[in-house]
Design a protein around this motif. Structure first.
Motif, PDB file in Angstrom:
ATOM      1  N   PHE A 213       0.854  -1.174   0.000  1.00 36.01           N
ATOM      2  CA  PHE A 213       0.000   0.000   0.000  1.00 36.01           C
ATOM      3  C   PHE A 213       0.897   1.233   0.000  1.00 36.01           C
ATOM      4  CE2 PHE A 213      -2.832  -3.261   1.199  1.00 36.01           C
ATOM      5  CZ  PHE A 213      -4.137  -2.822   1.018  1.00 36.01           C
ATOM      6  N   ALA A 214       0.870   2.004  -1.067  1.00 37.34           N
ATOM      7  CA  ALA A 214       1.752   3.156  -1.195  1.00 37.34           C
ATOM      8  C   ALA A 214       1.583   4.112  -0.016  1.00 37.34           C
ATOM      9  CB  ALA A 214       1.461   3.886  -2.501  1.00 37.34           C
ATOM     10  N   GLY A 215       2.713   4.558   0.516  1.00 39.40           N
ATOM     11  CA  GLY A 215       2.690   5.521   1.607  1.00 39.40           C
ATOM     12  C   GLY A 215       2.504   4.931   2.978  1.00 39.40           C
ATOM     13  N   SER A 216       2.331   3.603   3.080  1.00 43.77           N
ATOM     14  CA  SER A 216       2.133   2.981   4.385  1.00 43.77           C
ATOM     15  C   SER A 216       3.466   2.685   5.054  1.00 43.77           C
ATOM     16  CB  SER A 216       1.330   1.683   4.246  1.00 43.77           C
ATOM     17  OG  SER A 216       2.096   0.691   3.562  1.00 43.77           O
ATOM     18  N   THR A 217       3.463   2.582   6.384  1.00 43.95           N
ATOM     19  CA  THR A 217       4.695   2.266   7.105  1.00 43.95           C
ATOM     20  C   THR A 217       5.157   0.849   6.812  1.00 43.95           C
ATOM     21  OG1 THR A 217       3.358   1.612   9.033  1.00 43.95           O
ATOM     22  CG2 THR A 217       4.175   3.878   8.972  1.00 43.95           C
ATOM     23  N   ALA A 218       4.221  -0.027   6.417  1.00 45.22           N
ATOM     24  CA  ALA A 218       4.578  -1.416   6.104  1.00 45.22           C
ATOM     25  C   ALA A 218       5.244  -1.543   4.749  1.00 45.22           C
ATOM     26  CB  ALA A 218       3.329  -2.301   6.153  1.00 45.22           C
ATOM     27  N   CYS A 219       5.155  -0.496   3.922  1.00 43.46           N
ATOM     28  CA  CYS A 219       5.744  -0.559   2.578  1.00 43.46           C
ATOM     29  C   CYS A 219       6.318   0.797   2.213  1.00 43.46           C
ATOM     30  CB  CYS A 219       4.688  -0.992   1.556  1.00 43.46           C
ATOM     31  SG  CYS A 219       5.390  -1.490  -0.037  1.00 43.46           S
ATOM     32  N   PRO A 220       7.472   1.159   2.801  1.00 38.40           N
ATOM     33  CA  PRO A 220       8.083   2.451   2.494  1.00 38.40           C
ATOM     34  C   PRO A 220       8.586   2.527   1.052  1.00 38.40           C
ATOM     35  CG  PRO A 220       9.556   1.104   3.815  1.00 38.40           C
ATOM     36  CD  PRO A 220       8.242   0.380   3.765  1.00 38.40           C
ATOM     37  N   ALA A 221       8.981   3.709   0.646  1.00 33.83           N
ATOM     38  CA  ALA A 221       9.456   3.919  -0.718  1.00 33.83           C
ATOM     39  C   ALA A 221      10.689   3.070  -1.001  1.00 33.83           C
ATOM     40  CB  ALA A 221       9.790   5.400  -0.930  1.00 33.83           C
ATOM     41  N   PRO A 222      10.847   2.595  -2.240  1.00 33.32           N
ATOM     42  CA  PRO A 222      12.042   1.821  -2.589  1.00 33.32           C
ATOM     43  C   PRO A 222      13.284   2.701  -2.501  1.00 33.32           C
ATOM     44  CG  PRO A 222      10.829   2.401  -4.567  1.00 33.32           C
ATOM     45  CD  PRO A 222       9.967   2.808  -3.417  1.00 33.32           C
ATOM     46  N   ALA A 223      14.369   2.146  -1.983  1.00 29.70           N
ATOM     47  CA  ALA A 223      15.611   2.899  -1.812  1.00 29.70           C
ATOM     48  C   ALA A 223      16.687   2.340  -2.723  1.00 29.70           C
ATOM     49  CB  ALA A 223      16.074   2.839  -0.358  1.00 29.70           C
ATOM     50  N   ALA A 224      17.643   3.188  -3.094  1.00 28.11           N
ATOM     51  CA  ALA A 224      18.766   2.747  -3.910  1.00 28.11           C
ATOM     52  C   ALA A 224      19.489   1.610  -3.223  1.00 28.11           C
ATOM     53  CB  ALA A 224      19.724   3.907  -4.158  1.00 28.11           C
ATOM     54  N   GLY A 225      19.893   0.612  -4.000  1.00 29.25           N
ATOM     55  CA  GLY A 225      20.554  -0.554  -3.427  1.00 29.25           C
ATOM     56  C   GLY A 225      19.594  -1.671  -3.085  1.00 29.25           C
ATOM     57  N   GLY A 226      18.322  -1.522  -3.507  1.00 30.59           N
ATOM     58  CA  GLY A 226      17.346  -2.595  -3.276  1.00 30.59           C
ATOM     59  C   GLY A 226      16.664  -2.548  -1.939  1.00 30.59           C
ATOM     60  N   GLY A 227      16.871  -1.467  -1.153  1.00 28.85           N
ATOM     61  CA  GLY A 227      16.234  -1.361   0.153  1.00 28.85           C
ATOM     62  C   GLY A 227      14.852  -0.755   0.078  1.00 28.85           C
ATOM     63  N   GLY A 228      14.201  -0.660   1.235  1.00 24.22           N
ATOM     64  CA  GLY A 228      12.845  -0.138   1.307  1.00 24.22           C
ATOM     65  C   GLY A 228      11.835  -1.175   0.859  1.00 24.22           C
ATOM     66  N   GLY A 229      10.619  -0.719   0.560  1.00 23.49           N
ATOM     67  CA  GLY A 229       9.589  -1.648   0.124  1.00 23.49           C
ATOM     68  C   GLY A 229       9.171  -2.609   1.224  1.00 23.49           C
ATOM     69  N   HIS A 230       8.518  -3.684   0.819  1.00 25.47           N
ATOM     70  CA  HIS A 230       7.964  -4.670   1.747  1.00 25.47           C
ATOM     71  C   HIS A 230       8.561  -6.041   1.459  1.00 25.47           C
ATOM     72  CE1 HIS A 230       5.201  -6.873   4.235  1.00 25.47           C
ATOM     73  NE2 HIS A 230       4.575  -7.423   3.200  1.00 25.47           N
ATOM     74  N   LEU A 231       9.109  -6.690   2.475  1.00 24.97           N
ATOM     75  CA  LEU A 231       9.665  -8.035   2.315  1.00 24.97           C
ATOM     76  C   LEU A 231       8.524  -9.022   2.090  1.00 24.97           C
ATOM     77  CD1 LEU A 231      12.226  -9.857   2.478  1.00 24.97           C
ATOM     78  CD2 LEU A 231      11.715 -10.152   4.902  1.00 24.97           C
ATOM     79  N   VAL A 232       8.519  -9.677   0.917  1.00 26.91           N
ATOM     80  CA  VAL A 232       7.422 -10.590   0.576  1.00 26.91           C
ATOM     81  C   VAL A 232       7.878 -12.042   0.487  1.00 26.91           C
ATOM     82  CG1 VAL A 232       6.026  -8.852  -0.593  1.00 26.91           C
ATOM     83  CG2 VAL A 232       7.776 -10.094  -1.891  1.00 26.91           C
ATOM     84  N   TYR A 233       9.202 -12.269   0.483  1.00 26.40           N
ATOM     85  CA  TYR A 233       9.705 -13.647   0.408  1.00 26.40           C
ATOM     86  C   TYR A 233      11.087 -13.700   1.029  1.00 26.40           C
ATOM     87  CZ  TYR A 233      11.456 -18.063  -1.527  1.00 26.40           C
ATOM     88  OH  TYR A 233      11.993 -19.322  -1.673  1.00 26.40           O
ATOM     89  N   SER A 234      11.320 -14.727   1.863  1.00 32.09           N
ATOM     90  CA  SER A 234      12.634 -14.946   2.473  1.00 32.09           C
ATOM     91  C   SER A 234      12.796 -16.437   2.716  1.00 32.09           C
ATOM     92  CB  SER A 234      12.741 -14.172   3.801  1.00 32.09           C
ATOM     93  OG  SER A 234      14.033 -14.300   4.351  1.00 32.09           O
ATOM     94  N   HIS A 235      13.892 -16.989   2.178  1.00 27.43           N
ATOM     95  CA  HIS A 235      14.088 -18.437   2.288  1.00 27.43           C
ATOM     96  C   HIS A 235      15.572 -18.770   2.314  1.00 27.43           C
ATOM     97  CE1 HIS A 235      13.141 -22.668   2.016  1.00 27.43           C
ATOM     98  NE2 HIS A 235      13.861 -22.799   0.919  1.00 27.43           N
TER      99      HIS A 235
END
Length: 221
Positions: A44-66
Protein backbone atom coordinates in the motif's frame (compact mmCIF):
# COMPACT_ATOMS: atom_id res chain seq x y z
CA UNK A 1 53.66 -41.10 -34.27
CA UNK A 2 53.06 -42.56 -30.81
CA UNK A 3 54.13 -39.29 -29.16
CA UNK A 4 51.83 -37.31 -31.40
CA UNK A 5 48.91 -39.61 -30.58
CA UNK A 6 49.65 -39.28 -26.86
CA UNK A 7 49.74 -35.48 -27.15
CA UNK A 8 46.38 -35.43 -28.90
CA UNK A 9 44.89 -37.71 -26.23
CA UNK A 10 46.22 -35.51 -23.41
CA UNK A 11 44.82 -32.39 -25.12
CA UNK A 12 41.40 -34.01 -25.49
CA UNK A 13 41.41 -35.05 -21.83
CA UNK A 14 42.37 -31.55 -20.67
CA UNK A 15 39.57 -29.98 -22.73
CA UNK A 16 37.13 -32.62 -21.50
CA UNK A 17 37.89 -32.07 -17.81
CA UNK A 18 37.91 -28.29 -18.23
CA UNK A 19 34.48 -28.51 -19.82
CA UNK A 20 33.25 -30.76 -17.03
CA UNK A 21 34.61 -28.33 -14.42
CA UNK A 22 32.57 -25.45 -15.81
CA UNK A 23 29.76 -27.40 -17.46
CA UNK A 24 28.07 -28.71 -14.37
CA UNK A 25 24.30 -29.10 -14.50
CA UNK A 26 22.17 -26.54 -12.75
CA UNK A 27 21.26 -27.74 -9.27
CA UNK A 28 17.78 -26.81 -8.04
CA UNK A 29 18.14 -25.76 -4.40
CA UNK A 30 14.53 -24.74 -3.79
CA UNK A 31 11.14 -24.83 -5.53
CA UNK A 32 8.33 -23.10 -3.63
CA UNK A 33 4.94 -21.56 -4.33
CA UNK A 34 3.25 -18.65 -2.57
CA UNK A 35 -0.27 -17.18 -2.32
CA UNK A 36 -2.18 -19.98 -4.03
CA UNK A 37 -4.83 -19.72 -1.27
CA UNK A 38 -6.90 -16.76 -2.56
CA UNK A 39 -4.69 -14.33 -0.60
CA UNK A 40 -2.28 -11.69 -1.92
CA UNK A 41 1.03 -10.10 -0.97
CA UNK A 42 0.60 -6.33 -1.25
CA UNK A 43 2.24 -2.92 -0.98
CA UNK A 44 0.00 0.00 0.00
CA UNK A 45 1.75 3.16 -1.19
CA UNK A 46 2.69 5.52 1.61
CA UNK A 47 2.13 2.98 4.38
CA UNK A 48 4.69 2.27 7.11
CA UNK A 49 4.58 -1.42 6.10
CA UNK A 50 5.74 -0.56 2.58
CA UNK A 51 8.08 2.45 2.49
CA UNK A 52 9.46 3.92 -0.72
CA UNK A 53 12.04 1.82 -2.59
CA UNK A 54 15.61 2.90 -1.81
CA UNK A 55 18.77 2.75 -3.91
CA UNK A 56 20.55 -0.55 -3.43
CA UNK A 57 17.35 -2.59 -3.28
CA UNK A 58 16.23 -1.36 0.15
CA UNK A 59 12.84 -0.14 1.31
CA UNK A 60 9.59 -1.65 0.12
CA UNK A 61 7.96 -4.67 1.75
CA UNK A 62 9.67 -8.04 2.31
CA UNK A 63 7.42 -10.59 0.58
CA UNK A 64 9.71 -13.65 0.41
CA UNK A 65 12.63 -14.95 2.47
CA UNK A 66 14.09 -18.44 2.29
CA UNK A 67 17.36 -20.07 3.36
CA UNK A 68 19.21 -22.39 0.95
CA UNK A 69 22.53 -24.25 1.07
CA UNK A 70 24.79 -23.61 -1.92
CA UNK A 71 27.08 -26.58 -2.67
CA UNK A 72 30.81 -26.20 -3.24
CA UNK A 73 31.31 -25.90 -7.01
CA UNK A 74 34.42 -25.13 -9.01
CA UNK A 75 35.18 -21.42 -8.95
CA UNK A 76 32.58 -19.04 -7.52
CA UNK A 77 29.05 -20.51 -7.62
CA UNK A 78 26.31 -18.51 -9.34
CA UNK A 79 22.89 -18.40 -7.70
CA UNK A 80 19.77 -17.96 -9.87
CA UNK A 81 16.46 -16.66 -8.51
CA UNK A 82 13.28 -16.96 -10.59
CA UNK A 83 10.04 -15.24 -9.54
CA UNK A 84 6.79 -15.64 -11.50
CA UNK A 85 3.30 -14.65 -10.34
CA UNK A 86 -0.03 -13.07 -11.22
CA UNK A 87 -0.12 -9.35 -10.41
CA UNK A 88 -2.62 -6.54 -9.85
CA UNK A 89 -1.97 -2.80 -9.63
CA UNK A 90 -4.48 -0.14 -8.64
CA UNK A 91 -4.28 3.57 -9.33
CA UNK A 92 -1.87 3.17 -12.22
CA UNK A 93 1.10 2.41 -9.94
CA UNK A 94 4.18 0.47 -11.00
CA UNK A 95 5.12 -2.82 -9.33
CA UNK A 96 8.82 -2.81 -8.36
CA UNK A 97 10.75 -5.95 -7.30
CA UNK A 98 14.23 -6.34 -5.78
CA UNK A 99 16.33 -9.34 -4.73
CA UNK A 100 19.14 -9.57 -2.20
CA UNK A 101 21.18 -12.30 -0.54
CA UNK A 102 21.53 -12.27 3.26
CA UNK A 103 20.11 -8.75 3.40
CA UNK A 104 23.28 -7.13 2.02
CA UNK A 105 24.37 -8.70 -1.29
CA UNK A 106 22.32 -7.22 -4.13
CA UNK A 107 21.30 -9.52 -6.98
CA UNK A 108 22.44 -8.22 -10.38
CA UNK A 109 24.27 -5.29 -8.78
CA UNK A 110 24.65 -2.37 -11.17
CA UNK A 111 24.69 1.40 -11.45
CA UNK A 112 21.00 1.87 -12.25
CA UNK A 113 17.56 0.37 -11.90
CA UNK A 114 15.12 -0.52 -14.69
CA UNK A 115 11.96 1.21 -15.90
CA UNK A 116 12.40 4.24 -13.66
CA UNK A 117 13.12 2.14 -10.57
CA UNK A 118 16.00 2.97 -8.18
CA UNK A 119 19.28 1.02 -8.30
CA UNK A 120 18.69 -2.60 -7.34
CA UNK A 121 15.02 -2.57 -8.34
CA UNK A 122 13.24 -3.56 -11.54
CA UNK A 123 9.91 -2.19 -12.75
CA UNK A 124 8.22 -5.54 -13.34
CA UNK A 125 4.81 -4.16 -14.39
CA UNK A 126 3.20 -0.75 -14.95
CA UNK A 127 -0.02 0.50 -16.54
CA UNK A 128 -0.61 4.14 -17.43
CA UNK A 129 -3.64 5.60 -15.63
CA UNK A 130 -5.71 7.51 -18.19
CA UNK A 131 -8.28 8.59 -15.59
CA UNK A 132 -11.27 8.15 -17.85
CA UNK A 133 -14.12 5.71 -18.30
CA UNK A 134 -13.60 2.80 -20.65
CA UNK A 135 -15.28 -0.28 -22.07
CA UNK A 136 -15.14 -4.00 -21.35
CA UNK A 137 -16.78 -5.97 -24.13
CA UNK A 138 -20.19 -4.43 -24.85
CA UNK A 139 -20.36 -2.55 -21.53
CA UNK A 140 -19.00 1.02 -21.48
CA UNK A 141 -18.86 3.87 -18.99
CA UNK A 142 -16.89 1.78 -16.51
CA UNK A 143 -14.80 3.47 -13.80
CA UNK A 144 -13.90 0.77 -11.28
CA UNK A 145 -11.59 -1.32 -13.44
CA UNK A 146 -11.22 -5.09 -13.51
CA UNK A 147 -10.70 -5.41 -9.76
CA UNK A 148 -12.53 -2.27 -8.55
CA UNK A 149 -9.19 -0.43 -8.35
CA UNK A 150 -10.17 2.61 -10.42
CA UNK A 151 -9.47 3.50 -14.02
CA UNK A 152 -5.77 2.77 -13.52
CA UNK A 153 -6.48 -0.79 -12.40
CA UNK A 154 -4.33 -3.43 -14.12
CA UNK A 155 -5.74 -6.75 -13.04
CA UNK A 156 -4.46 -10.36 -13.25
CA UNK A 157 -1.38 -9.93 -15.45
CA UNK A 158 1.77 -12.02 -15.63
CA UNK A 159 4.62 -10.77 -13.41
CA UNK A 160 8.11 -12.22 -13.90
CA UNK A 161 11.63 -11.42 -12.77
CA UNK A 162 14.93 -13.32 -12.87
CA UNK A 163 18.23 -12.59 -11.10
CA UNK A 164 21.73 -14.08 -10.86
CA UNK A 165 24.47 -13.38 -8.33
CA UNK A 166 27.86 -14.77 -7.25
CA UNK A 167 27.89 -16.31 -3.78
CA UNK A 168 30.22 -18.36 -1.60
CA UNK A 169 29.35 -22.00 -0.90
CA UNK A 170 27.30 -22.49 2.26
CA UNK A 171 24.04 -21.25 3.77
CA UNK A 172 22.41 -18.12 2.35
CA UNK A 173 19.03 -16.41 2.65
CA UNK A 174 17.28 -15.17 -0.49
CA UNK A 175 15.02 -12.12 0.01
CA UNK A 176 12.55 -10.56 -2.44
CA UNK A 177 10.98 -7.16 -1.79
CA UNK A 178 7.94 -5.43 -3.32
CA UNK A 179 7.42 -1.66 -3.72
CA UNK A 180 5.53 0.92 -5.78
CA UNK A 181 6.71 4.02 -7.65
CA UNK A 182 4.82 6.46 -5.39
CA UNK A 183 4.36 7.25 -1.71
CA UNK A 184 0.97 8.90 -2.30
CA UNK A 185 -1.77 6.70 -0.75
CA UNK A 186 -4.45 7.57 -3.34
CA UNK A 187 -4.56 8.73 -6.94
CA UNK A 188 -6.37 11.92 -8.05
CA UNK A 189 -9.59 9.95 -8.57
CA UNK A 190 -9.52 8.87 -4.92
CA UNK A 191 -8.62 5.22 -5.49
CA UNK A 192 -5.87 3.66 -3.33
CA UNK A 193 -2.43 3.12 -4.90
CA UNK A 194 -1.71 -0.57 -4.27
CA UNK A 195 0.45 -3.25 -5.91
CA UNK A 196 -0.41 -6.92 -5.32
CA UNK A 197 0.67 -10.36 -6.45
CA UNK A 198 -0.71 -13.86 -6.00
CA UNK A 199 -0.15 -17.41 -7.28
CA UNK A 200 3.65 -17.09 -7.29
CA UNK A 201 6.41 -19.64 -7.92
CA UNK A 202 9.94 -19.02 -6.65
CA UNK A 203 12.77 -21.25 -7.94
CA UNK A 204 16.35 -21.01 -6.64
CA UNK A 205 19.18 -22.77 -8.54
CA UNK A 206 22.98 -22.85 -8.59
CA UNK A 207 25.72 -23.76 -11.07
CA UNK A 208 29.19 -22.71 -12.24
CA UNK A 209 29.23 -21.43 -15.84
CA UNK A 210 32.55 -20.81 -17.64
CA UNK A 211 34.49 -17.65 -16.73
CA UNK A 212 33.25 -14.63 -18.64
CA UNK A 213 29.74 -16.05 -18.88
CA UNK A 214 29.11 -16.53 -15.16
CA UNK A 215 26.57 -13.82 -14.29
CA UNK A 216 28.52 -11.11 -16.07
CA UNK A 217 27.34 -8.11 -18.07
CA UNK A 218 26.92 -8.82 -21.77
CA UNK A 219 28.45 -6.28 -24.20
CA UNK A 220 26.23 -3.47 -25.45
CA UNK A 221 25.75 -3.95 -29.20
Amino acid sequence: MRNRTSLILVTVLVVFFATEMYGQAIERLSAQFLRFDVTESSCFAGSTACPAPAAGGGGGHLVYSHAVFVPALSGSPVLYVDFASQADQHGGVAEFLSCNIDGTLLCNAGTGGAGGAPTGWVNASEHFDYQTTYCNGSTCGLTLGDGRGGTGDQHDNALYSHWCVHVRPGAHTVNIRLATNTTTPTNPAGFPNIAFFEAAHIFIDASQPPPGSDCTKAPDL
